[in-house]
Enzyme design. Structure first.
Site, PDB file in Angstrom:
ATOM      1  N   ASN A  89      -2.649  63.340  47.735  1.00 40.68           N
ATOM      2  CA  ASN A  89      -2.476  62.049  47.053  1.00 40.68           C
ATOM      3  C   ASN A  89      -2.341  62.183  45.538  1.00 40.68           C
ATOM      4  OD1 ASN A  89      -5.163  62.737  46.769  1.00 40.68           O
ATOM      5  ND2 ASN A  89      -5.933  60.657  46.984  1.00 40.68           N
ATOM      6  N   GLU A  91     -14.777  67.686  46.659  1.00 39.94           N
ATOM      7  CA  GLU A  91     -14.817  66.239  46.854  1.00 39.94           C
ATOM      8  C   GLU A  91     -14.123  65.947  48.168  1.00 39.94           C
ATOM      9  OE1 GLU A  91     -12.248  63.752  44.574  1.00 39.94           O
ATOM     10  OE2 GLU A  91     -12.771  62.372  46.195  1.00 39.94           O
ATOM     11  N   CYS A  93      -9.252  58.475  47.156  1.00 40.05           N
ATOM     12  CA  CYS A  93     -10.659  58.694  47.527  1.00 40.05           C
ATOM     13  C   CYS A  93     -11.513  57.557  47.003  1.00 40.05           C
ATOM     14  CB  CYS A  93     -11.175  59.990  46.924  1.00 40.05           C
ATOM     15  SG  CYS A  93     -10.112  61.357  47.282  1.00 40.05           S
TER      16      CYS A  93
HETATM   17  O1  G3P Z   1      -9.981  62.347  44.394  1.00 41.93           O
HETATM   18  C1  G3P Z   1     -10.068  61.104  43.785  1.00 41.93           C
HETATM   19  C2  G3P Z   1      -8.776  60.323  43.907  1.00 41.93           C
HETATM   20  O2  G3P Z   1      -8.349  60.220  45.249  1.00 41.93           O
HETATM   21  C3  G3P Z   1      -8.902  58.955  43.311  1.00 41.93           C
HETATM   22  O3  G3P Z   1      -8.742  59.013  41.965  1.00 41.93           O
HETATM   23  O4  G3P Z   1      -8.055  58.187  39.793  1.00 41.93           O
HETATM   24  O5  G3P Z   1      -7.267  57.014  41.837  1.00 41.93           O
HETATM   25  O6  G3P Z   1      -9.634  56.847  41.125  1.00 41.93           O
HETATM   26  P1  G3P Z   1      -8.406  57.665  41.147  1.00 41.93           P
END
Ligand code: G3P
Length: 468
Positions: free
Chosen positions: A149, A244, A278
């Site tokens: 992602n 993570e 995530c």
């Molecule tokens: O690993 C974290 C990612 O999937 C989300 O990051 O920057 O979209 O909050 P963000």
């Protein structure tokens, strides 16, 4: 006419021509011999890199940022094609990736440029007969495994701290997103990093994953992804891990919350990049007394989300793979059988899934606990904040959460009970990218964020001087 199954083809790109930016792409899979060779070169390159002055390492990182930003269009185009990231978000990912690299270069110079000095008579019973000097030195070879992602952003967040700290870096890009990651790495090569210092191993995790993560040449692993991380951590041995993994980020809504603010945050937090983050909101726990109003507000906003092609910059684009769409559908069907209220009709075409809000979700439904990683959002009605917090703490996961209320005291009291990081009055998010970022329980080990990553990718070297 839209094609049935959106592509996100796995690493079989051999050659990508994007105007002035041309690069050889990923082979299907590196062999174990190739992995051995890469590890050997990484070891050799690291030895001289560790002797390269800090300011020079920082200078090269700054140069890589400039080149990456200059090539933001072709890299973003890869993200659009490979992982169906909406065009605007793809550009944002590339630009956003430059900033943490610059910050890492600056932070690295500061924290690695300092050491500690201790004298022995500060410890009971000792005389001032010893001086102790400590400094941070590199670990060796860092293996970075980012997820599909954010194949660029979550790769640089591992690459930059590894390099500033004097390590070499082996990147295993995600199968979906490999070409985007390779383009990004090419920018680092163009910046002039020495040969062998940054290498890529492409191929399916299922084929080379174990060989790579258990390789004796690897001194540290930084991984972002799903449950695979748990398997890696069991096999990796005595090396530091930063992981993570799976999550079920929750949003608790109290009676006094600003429901318009909540609805806006749920849409952004739950449906951006089609829920494939995530930190996406993955379950709403709302007080029964305001649930009807909130659900209506969210429904109205869901109706306005555009669904379709990634190139058309639609809000909801196809999820990464057919198997992912099948998994999401399994959760939806289970909720249907067990009596959830469907706020929209469930619609799917190939791996494109229309946004769906499921109300009156009960604890016996899989969607109450499992992570869809797609545009499907369950609503659980609660009668107290404790009930909401209890649900979150009963989960195997513990990454992020958020609570909406105008009562700061109540918010803080509830936050203290959650076993995860919680935002007050805004949807969960990782950024700004220098903030610490860590999962508890099955959501991970170690902490990310620029300073934490630099520290994790170094070890302490101690020199003790005995005085006569
Ligand atoms: O690993 C974290 C990612 O999937 C989300 O990051 O920057 O979209 O909050 P963000």
């Amino acid at each position: 006419m839209r094609k049935k199954c959106y592509p996100q083809k796995s690493g079989i790109f051999r050659f990508v021509n994007l105007g002035k930016f041309i690069i050889y792409g990923a082979e299907t899979a590196c062999t174990q011999e190739e992995v051995n060779k890469i590890m050997e070169s990484a070891k050799i390159a690291q030895k001289s890199w560790a002797k390269t002055p800090l300011w020079k390492r920082a200078e090269l990182l700054h140069r890589a940022v400039a080149i990456l930003k200059e090539h933001k269009a072709p890299v973003a185009e890869c993200l659009v094609k490979e992982i169906a990231k909406p065009a605007k978000d793809a550009v944002t990912e590339v630009v956003r990736s430059g900033d943490p690299v610059s910050y890492t270069a600056e932070e690295g110079v500061r924290i690695l440029g300092e050491g500690k000095f201790l004298v022995s008579d500060s410890f009971p019973g000792d005389e001032r007969t010893k001086y102790c000097l400590t400094s941070k030195i590199p670990r060796g070879v860092v293996l970075a495994i980012p997820p599909f992602n954010y194949p660029v952003n979550l790769a640089v967040s591992k690459i930059a701290p590894a390099l500033i700290a004097g390590n070499s870096l082996v990147l295993k890009p995600p199968t979906h997103g490999a070409v985007s990651a390779l383009h990004m790495v090419h920018c680092f090569h163009l910046a002039g990093f020495p040969k062998g210092l940054i290498s890529c191993v492409t191929g399916k995790g299922s084929e080379i994953g174990d060989f790579l993560t258990m390789h004796h040449g690897v001194n540290c692993i930084s991984f972002t992804g799903g449950d695979t991380g748990i398997a890696i951590s069991k096999k990796a041995g005595m090396i530091p891990l930063q992981m993570e993994l799976g999550v079920k980020d929750a949003c608790i809504v109290l009676e006094d919350a600003d429901l318009d603010l909540v609805a806006a945050n749920i849409i952004k937090g739950g449906f951006s990049y089609s829920g494939q983050r995530c930190t996406a909101v993955k379950v709403i726990l709302v007080m029964e007394s305001v649930a009807d109003v909130l659900v209506e507000k969210v429904k109205a906003k869901v109706a306005k989300l555009t669904v379709g092609l990634r190139e058309d910059d639609c809000d909801i684009t196809p999820v990464v793979s057919e198997s992912s769409a099948n998994f999401i559908e399994g959760l939806v069907k289970d909720a249907k059988v067990k009596g959830a209220t469907f706020c929209q009709e469930y619609k799917r075409d190939g791996n494109l899934i229309w946004p769906l809000l499921l109300d009156n979700v009960q604890p016996d439904m899989r969607i109450a606990w499992e992570e869809p990683f797609g545009p499907v959002l369950p609503v659980i009605r609660i009668n107290s904040v404790e009930e909401g917090v209890h649900h979150c703490n009963a989960s195997n996961f513990g990454l992020r959460g958020c609570v909406f209320t105008k009562d700061v005291n109540k918010a803080i009291l509830s936050v203290m009970q959650w076993r995860r990081t919680v935002r007050i009055n805004s949807a969960p998010a990782r950024g700004p990218d220098h903030f610490p970022f860590q999962g508890l329980k099955d959501s991970g080990i170690g902490s990310q964020g620029i300073t934490n990553s630099i520290n994790m990718m170094t070890k302490i070297k101690t020199i003790v001087i005995n005085l006569p």
